[in-house]
Motif scaffolding. Sequence first.
Motif, short mmCIF file in Angstrom:
data_model
loop_
_atom_site.label_atom_id
_atom_site.label_comp_id
_atom_site.label_asym_id
_atom_site.label_seq_id
_atom_site.Cartn_x
_atom_site.Cartn_y
_atom_site.Cartn_z
N TYR A 60 1.22 -1.08 0.13
CA TYR A 60 0.63 -0.25 -0.14
C TYR A 60 0.92 1.15 -0.09
N LYS A 106 1.87 4.72 0.82
CA LYS A 106 0.98 6.14 2.28
C LYS A 106 0.28 7.35 0.82
N LYS A 143 -1.99 6.17 -2.24
CA LYS A 143 -3.39 5.66 -1.54
C LYS A 143 -4.08 4.76 -2.70
N LYS A 144 -3.10 4.04 -2.79
CA LYS A 144 -3.55 2.88 -3.72
C LYS A 144 -1.81 1.87 -3.42
N ASP A 195 -12.66 4.28 9.61
CA ASP A 195 -11.86 4.66 8.35
C ASP A 195 -10.45 5.56 8.55
N VAL A 207 -8.69 3.51 10.35
CA VAL A 207 -7.37 2.83 9.16
C VAL A 207 -7.69 2.97 8.10
N GLU A 208 -6.85 2.94 6.62
CA GLU A 208 -6.66 3.65 5.13
C GLU A 208 -5.91 2.13 5.05
N ASN A 209 -5.57 1.14 5.16
CA ASN A 209 -4.87 -0.72 4.71
C ASN A 209 -4.15 -1.92 5.89
N ASN A 228 -4.60 6.29 8.66
CA ASN A 228 -4.96 8.04 7.94
C ASN A 228 -4.64 8.50 8.72
N ARG A 229 -3.89 9.26 8.73
CA ARG A 229 -3.15 9.63 9.18
C ARG A 229 -3.84 11.19 9.58
#
Length: 540
Positions: free
Chosen positions: A98, A100, A103-104, A388, A390-392, A401-402
Amino acid sequence: MKYQAVLFFVLVFNLFASAQDDKPKLVVGIVVDQMRYDYLTRFYDKYGEGGFKRIIKEGFNCKNNHFNYVPTYTGPGHASIYTGTTPKYHGIIANNWYDKQTKKTVYCAGDSTVIAVGTSSNKERMSPHRMKTTTFADENRLFTQMQGKSIGISIKDRGAILPAGHSANAAYWFRGKDEGSFVSSSYFMKELPRWVKAFNFSRKIESYMKIWDTYYDISTYTESGKDLNEFEGGFKGKKTATFPYNLKKLAKDNMGFDILKVTPFGNSIVADFAIEAIKNEALGKDDFTDVLTVSFSSTDYIGHNFGVNSKEIEDTYIRLDKDLERFLKVLDTEVGEGEYTLFLTADHGAVNVPAYLKSAKIPAGYVARDERKEKFNKFLIDSYGTVDIVENISNNQIFLNRAMVKALDLDLEQVQKDIANAQLTYAHIYKVYTATTMSTVFFGDGIERLLQNGYNQKRSGDVLLVDDPSFIAYSRTGSTHGSGLNYDTHVPLLFFGKGITKGHTYKKTEITDIAPTISALLGISFPNFTVGQPLYFIIE
């Protein structure tokens, strides 16, 4: 005085010339994908005298060789072998990870700025651009003023591209599906060389669409489990994972030529192609050392499908031994016996099928990811009011998700700690560490050192998870890898040929020692972020 000056010049010149003569004409790096060390010993009596045994008897065997980081995957493995450093520095933290920034999820060798060569498929757009450091092949190119060639070959794109390095002349990998040919990308060339096109059109690859049966009588395969068992995957269109396999018949239901990847013939194709590269690229024919990297990847596909204790794996190594023998004979003829240096290692090992281990009363099992995720989502809702934050979650890492952490006015380090403490209570979680800990605390040994060597500040996640020994998130058939345990880290390391002494050691060596050892042998600069040390005791 004039005479003495001339004599000094002659002596220096002779020493330099002698040093140049001592260099191998060709360095061959062989990586066998998913090869546990015990495949050398378990199948030893089945090997002939010209393959593995020749390399062992005439070369040097490092019997206690290990990977020194987590995760033990193919991309990081190949990068670490040839750069002499770990994901902490070379940046290849997994096969896919992932990103950062975007975001992919990105692929270790993927590159949208290049185009495929030799195929119309957009899936072959590849380069080494995500690898941040040089390989010893790069350093050899620089040292020889780009006169020494560097060529990478594998079934897998990442197995060809990362070892050959940024400045490689070429990297070739196998495109299966309905094509069955070797391809490259515009990073390396505008079009395939004539000899590659000829190989692709020769029907050589198509000739391997045949019956796969055991090389020897299957009753003699006493080093592996029963042929019919419940621990293997097999092929679509065949009810049991048992010999023989009619590949031509099965190809339609198994992605065409891709079926060859999951047979020993995938390795044979790589050997065929590598032999053609030696001949047509005139490797080892001039005064500048060339580098050829060869990765045999079918061993990995077969291990994933059938498991490390299968008849299929035993037959694969018996056949690989035959391929190595003919490959060495070509090197003897084309480059000259005693004129090349070769090393053989692996990019990782593999765990025995946990279901099989459980049947033998050995602690093992499978991670229930859905149950773990459900419990974790409840924790996030209860603690932060949203999932949300957590992004991944991937590669046993949790990415936060900072921006949301900041918006909620939360302390990042505390959130990492709270999540780590929560994860530690879940079934089959063995250890948990935060990114803050990885960045601020030095670990000198244990699994913590391996995690730290695999942790890259810009690319890795916020929380790192370690599952129980022999517990995997995988299907209940076949083997996998990725951990810092011995079944994944302990792999062969054999050196053979010019400049190599004969013998063996039980002294612990690490995968990052290979690149500086070859660099020292060649008298070139070490790759620019090497952390390993030259194995001086293997050099004559």
